[in-house]
Design a protein around this motif. Sequence first.
Motif, short mmCIF file in Angstrom:
data_model
loop_
_atom_site.label_atom_id
_atom_site.label_comp_id
_atom_site.label_asym_id
_atom_site.label_seq_id
_atom_site.Cartn_x
_atom_site.Cartn_y
_atom_site.Cartn_z
N ALA A 138 86.12 55.15 -0.98
CA ALA A 138 85.61 56.26 -0.86
C ALA A 138 86.03 56.97 0.41
O ALA A 138 85.32 58.16 0.73
CB ALA A 138 83.91 56.31 -0.94
N ASP A 139 87.15 56.56 1.01
CA ASP A 139 87.47 57.10 2.14
C ASP A 139 86.56 57.30 3.16
O ASP A 139 86.76 58.40 3.84
CB ASP A 139 88.39 58.45 1.89
CG ASP A 139 89.31 58.82 2.94
OD1 ASP A 139 89.91 57.92 3.54
OD2 ASP A 139 89.47 60.01 3.11
N HIS A 140 85.90 56.09 3.45
CA HIS A 140 84.79 56.37 4.75
C HIS A 140 85.37 55.01 5.67
O HIS A 140 84.48 53.88 5.56
CB HIS A 140 83.28 55.99 3.90
CG HIS A 140 82.91 57.19 3.28
ND1 HIS A 140 82.63 58.48 3.90
CD2 HIS A 140 82.77 57.23 1.95
CE1 HIS A 140 82.39 59.01 2.77
NE2 HIS A 140 82.43 58.53 1.83
N PRO A 141 86.12 55.15 6.43
CA PRO A 141 86.86 53.94 7.18
C PRO A 141 85.73 53.33 8.13
O PRO A 141 85.68 52.34 8.27
CB PRO A 141 88.09 54.35 7.77
CG PRO A 141 87.91 55.98 7.81
CD PRO A 141 87.11 56.26 6.59
N ASP A 142 85.02 54.41 8.81
CA ASP A 142 84.05 54.09 9.64
C ASP A 142 82.98 52.96 9.15
O ASP A 142 82.44 52.10 9.79
CB ASP A 142 83.28 54.86 10.58
CG ASP A 142 84.43 55.62 11.25
OD1 ASP A 142 85.12 54.82 11.87
OD2 ASP A 142 84.00 56.97 11.81
N GLU A 143 82.44 53.36 7.83
CA GLU A 143 81.53 52.56 7.14
C GLU A 143 82.11 51.25 6.75
O GLU A 143 81.47 50.10 6.90
CB GLU A 143 80.88 53.15 5.88
CG GLU A 143 80.01 52.70 5.31
CD GLU A 143 79.22 53.47 4.00
OE1 GLU A 143 78.96 52.79 2.95
OE2 GLU A 143 79.61 54.68 3.95
N ALA A 144 83.22 51.27 6.47
CA ALA A 144 84.09 50.10 6.07
C ALA A 144 84.28 49.22 7.13
O ALA A 144 83.83 47.86 7.16
CB ALA A 144 85.41 50.43 5.55
N ARG A 145 84.58 49.62 8.35
CA ARG A 145 84.73 48.74 9.39
C ARG A 145 83.32 48.10 9.81
O ARG A 145 83.27 46.96 10.25
CB ARG A 145 85.28 49.53 10.80
CG ARG A 145 86.67 49.70 10.61
CD ARG A 145 87.16 50.54 11.82
NE ARG A 145 88.51 50.64 11.56
CZ ARG A 145 89.17 51.91 11.09
NH1 ARG A 145 88.39 52.80 10.73
NH2 ARG A 145 90.48 52.17 10.83
#
Length: 190
Positions: A138-145
């Motif tokens: 979903a292109d949410h890198p901060d949430e993924a990290r």
Amino acid sequence: MTEPNREESEELDLATIARDDELLDALGRGEEVPVADPVATTLAAWRTDLLDGRPPRPRRGGVPVPAPVGPAPAGRGASYLAAIVIVVLTLMTGIAVGGRRAEPGSPLWPVTRVCCPELAQVRIAEEELGRARAAVEADHPDEARNQLEQARRRLAGADTADAQRLLAHLDALESALGPAGPGPASTRSP
């Protein structure tokens, strides 16, 4: 067949053997034994203890056989108790086996958390890793990290093959994300 030579003091006394045999037969029938013989008295007391005061029961052919040794046969209550114990043990085993397969949110999940805490941590980390993949897509890198960091903390104490497999997936996903970019405050131009 010839027997080896024996000293005279070791020769078999057939009369003694016959008397001992008669004594043992008398004990088996429950007859009185001579009080003066301590071995016979001890054997008679032992027989009485074994029979627990019950008379011998006849068997086919009229040969007396001692009554069974031990407590009297259990009644219906003991059978019910045994059945209940078997049912409870079966249920507990089924719940424990089901708990090993439970996922977070399922009815048996609390059993998994209590019986298999390391497995529970691995299962939660697996869900967090799935949420991290969804955040990457979903292109949410901060949430993924954030999800990857939580999963890594959960897997820190686990030392299973599943935990090692998840850590490898976690490392691969982190490397695909790349290093963390600058925060929102540093994106302003001077």
